[in-house]
Write a protein that holds these residues in place. Structure first.
Motif: not given
Length: 335
Positions: A292-293, A299-304, A313-314, A334-335
């Motif tokens: 996913a990453l 992009d953590r938000e997109k991956a989550s 949680t991610l 960072d989120p």
């Protein structure tokens, strides 16, 4: 229509024996080759490293009306700039420092024969332009010369890359691609023609027996079974190297599994450890998070969102499983 050329049977036989058919896929490819060889069209051979692209180019040459003339291979992966021009077009005496005599390039050397361009995808863009010009009318000048030279050459190219993908990246000229790919032929990897492996093994053993004047060993059926199961990332070249290695090192009349090189047997090693449920979950979640990453380019938000979990949680799982940024090839905000 051109009449069929009668080429030296012994020359064709030696190359065909080395290439080895052994399966329906290769038989179909050879049927195409026999037809294409009769006509002076450019051929682009595609396939993984070690699948036998140069060998197939030689077969095309031997079955063509040019068979009695030179087959000149050129490795484009080691050429660029003036080195490329010098290799293909040659130079005149005094053209540059060190040019103490006239040199004939590969184009002239291949006159009335075949020029084989291996790893053609590696040609720098500037050299692609020069090469395209020559393909238009097969006329060029040596470096430092002022005389236009005309040649009669058939061009066969080979690549282990997706040239259409290279075009999209701006690394390969589209006009050159279509000039080279009049007839495209794809050579499948060895793992897609496993039923040919036993025949290849037998052929290589016979070849080394004659080469080294040493009796060939017999391979136990379990050894053949391992060879058929293995994926051979180096394809036919890797298989041939393995057979030569076994042939030279072996002192036994029969080769058993235990006689095979440890670095080969390692691929079939089964883990003796048992994974508990936590380990299974960690392995599965780590793989999904990495994928996913990667797709989200860090992009953590997109991956989550892709994983159906919250960014918090991610982040927790990334820290828990010690998923490193350098495993993805990007950076995470960072989120």
């Amino acid at each position: 229509m051109k009449t069929r050329y009668t080429f030296p049977e012994c020359a064709e036989r030696s190359v065909l024996d080395e290439f080895i058919l052994g399966c329906d896929i290769m038989a179909e490819i050879m049927a195409v080759i026999r037809q294409v060889a009769l006509y002076d069209v450019n051929v682009l051979l595609a396939g993984e490293s070690g699948t036998g692209k140069e060998m197939l180019a030689k077969i095309i040459h031997l079955q063509s009306p040019r068979a009695e003339h030179p087959f000149i291979p050129v490795n484009c992966g080691i050429l660029s700039g003036m080195m490329f021009e010098d290799k293909l077009f040659g130079h005149e005496k005094g053209a540059f420092t060190g040019a103490v005599e006239q040199k004939i390039g590969c184009f002239e050397s291949a006159h009335r024969g075949t020029l084989f361009l291996d790893e053609v995808a590696e040609l720098p863009l500037d050299n692609q332009i020069d090469f395209l010009r020559v393909l238009e009318d097969f006329r060029f000048m040596r470096i430092g010369g002022n005389e236009m030279i005309e040649v009669d050459v058939r061009v066969i190219s080979a690549t282990n890359k997706d040239l259409k993908g290279e075009i999209k990246k701006g690394l390969f000229r589209e006009d050159l691609f279509y000039r080279l790919q009049v007839i495209p032929i794809y050579l499948p990897p060895l793992r897609d023609r496993r039923n040919a492996i036993p025949g290849m093994v037998s052929h290589f053993l016979n070849q080394f027996e004659a080469l080294y004047n040493k009796p060939k060993p017999v391979l136990h059926p379990e050894v053949i079974d391992l060879f058929v199961r293995y994926d051979w990332p180096g394809n036919v070249r890797e298989l041939k190297n393995m057979m030569e290695r076994i042939f030279i090192i072996s002192t036994n009349k029969t080769i058993h599994v235990d006689d095979l090189p440890p670095d080969f047997l390692w691929h079939f090693r089964e883990s003796t450890e048992t994974m508990d449920l936590a380990e299974v979950r960690k392995k599965a979640e780590t793989g999904a998070i990495l994928e996913a990453l990667h797709r989200a380019r860090g992009d953590r938000e997109k991956a989550s969102r892709m994983l159906g979990i919250s960014p918090r949680t991610l982040r927790h799982k990334v820290q828990k499983y010690d998923i490193r940024i350098d495993r993805i090839g990007g950076t995470f905000p960072d989120p």
